[in-house]
Scaffold this motif. Structure first.
Motif, short mmCIF file in Angstrom:
data_model
loop_
_atom_site.label_atom_id
_atom_site.label_comp_id
_atom_site.label_asym_id
_atom_site.label_seq_id
_atom_site.Cartn_x
_atom_site.Cartn_y
_atom_site.Cartn_z
N LEU A 13 81.54 33.00 42.47
CA LEU A 13 80.73 32.68 41.30
C LEU A 13 81.56 32.88 40.03
N ILE A 14 82.42 33.88 40.05
CA ILE A 14 83.49 34.02 39.05
C ILE A 14 84.77 33.73 39.80
N LYS A 15 85.44 32.68 39.41
CA LYS A 15 86.50 32.12 40.24
C LYS A 15 87.82 32.90 40.18
N TYR A 16 88.51 32.84 41.30
CA TYR A 16 89.92 33.27 41.38
C TYR A 16 90.74 31.98 41.33
N TRP A 17 91.57 31.86 40.32
CA TRP A 17 92.38 30.64 40.20
C TRP A 17 93.71 31.01 39.55
N GLY A 18 94.71 31.22 40.37
CA GLY A 18 96.03 31.54 39.87
C GLY A 18 96.51 32.92 40.29
N LYS A 19 97.77 32.99 40.69
CA LYS A 19 98.36 34.25 41.14
C LYS A 19 99.40 34.74 40.13
N ARG A 20 99.46 36.05 39.95
CA ARG A 20 100.55 36.63 39.16
C ARG A 20 101.68 37.11 40.06
N ASP A 21 101.41 37.20 41.37
CA ASP A 21 102.44 37.53 42.35
C ASP A 21 102.13 36.73 43.61
N LYS A 22 102.94 35.70 43.88
CA LYS A 22 102.67 34.78 44.98
C LYS A 22 102.89 35.44 46.35
#
Length: 334
Positions: A13-22
């Motif tokens: 509902l609150i999205k995870y979009w993008g990594k700071r450590d792949k």
């Protein structure tokens, strides 16, 4: 050394979009999800000293262990007598279609390995392992509303249960397309982080959305919960349109579904949409309003494209009899 586990999908509902450590799968922002009972993965892991390599069977077909072996290694590093494993997984979710199949898949795999290995890690610690397979798998270890706290490092970027969502919460999934996505979530994330001028504003606003939605959940305020959910999801897709080159997961029927939800609200029915990285639309609603919403959506979509889901449970372990029943259920769907 056998472990069998079931984990359900979750929809952020609150999205995870993008990594700071792949490598460690550390997210740019914290997120919050609802676990669903309609979609799940059952996984059996057998550590066997007679095996000479790992094997992986997905839906009764042998697949590459390219992603499975590194994940197993995370646990084997802690085992006193590490062994190769046979992994069998039954995925009762359309794979790679924006329905969070990787979340349930790696959460179930983490649970099965945890049991088979004898490590017996607690759930929050296990969530830091599940994260290394798929970020959203972190949240599928719990039921109801679950936060993935972005943390400061690999040890504290973990899942936190927020609320069991036992207050008239449900979701209707409008399946626009079950086909594999042309742009994977990982590729889409990377392109957005690297090129979208909207991205930093997204990260900052997502953190505010998280605090606001947690307050709405604490207050059991469905209207505010829904408004924040829709606002956050549409912002995420806006960052993709700002990428270079721009990309979009929407299809013509996606737009039709979105318009239908807005029309329902105009008629006084509280229904709110969200979308992950795919064309399918998820409708956050109250269980009591499902008949009204369905009667409206069935004028636009065939019944087989409308899936009702109530709140899903936390990852849990299965018996061998349960596993045999799952095998039969899967074969019955073929």
């Amino acid at each position: 050394m056998i472990g069998i586990a079931r984990a359900h999908t979750n929809i952020a509902l609150i999205k995870y979009w993008g990594k700071r450590d792949k490598k460690l799968f550390l997210p740019m922002n914290s997120s919050l999800s609802l676990t669903l009972d309609a979609f799940y993965t059952d996984t059996k892991v057998t550590f066997d000293q007679t095996l000479t390599k790992d094997t992986f069977f997905l839906n009764n077909k042998e697949e590459t262990t390219e992603k499975i072996t590194p994940f197993l290694d995370l646990f084997r590093e802690k085992m006193s007598s590490p062994r190769f494993a046979k992994v069998e997984s039954l995925n009762f979710v359309p794979t790679a279609a924006g329905l969070a199949s990787s979340a349930s898949a790696f959460a179930a795999l983490a649970g099965a390995i945890n049991q088979a290995s004898g490590l017996h890690l607690d759930t929050q610690t296990l969530s830091t392992f599940a994260r290394r397979g798929s970020g959203s798998a972190t949240r599928s270890l719990y039921g109801g509303f679950v936060e993935w706290n972005k943390g400061t490092d690999s040890h504290n970027s973990m899942a936190i249960p927020i609320d069991d969502a036992s207050w008239d919460i449900a979701m209707i999934i409008i399946v626009v397309n079950q086909a594999k996505k042309t742009i994977s979530s990982r590729d889409g994330m990377a392109l957005t982080v690297q090129t979208s001028p909207f991205y930093q504003a997204w990260v900052e606003s997502a953190e505010k959305d998280l605090q606001n939605i947690k307050q709405a959940i604490a207050n059991k305020d469905f209207i505010t919960l829904g408004e924040i959910t829709e606002f956050n999801g549409m912002k995420m897709h806006g960052t993709m349109l700002g990428s270079n080159p721009p990309f979009c997961y929407f299809e013509p029927e996606t737009i039709i579904a979105q318009q239908a939800i807005r029309q329902l609200r105009a008629e006084g029915i509280p229904a709110y949409m969200t979308m992950d990285a795919g064309p399918n639309v998820k409708v956050l609603c109250q269980t009591s309003t499902i008949p009204t919403i369905l009667s409206h959506l069935e004028t636009l979509f065939s019944k087989d494209k409308l899936i009702i889901s109530k709140v899903g449970k936390a990852m849990h372990y299965l018996t061998q009899d349960d596993w045999e029943q799952s095998l039969q259920s899967f074969e019955d769907t073929l």
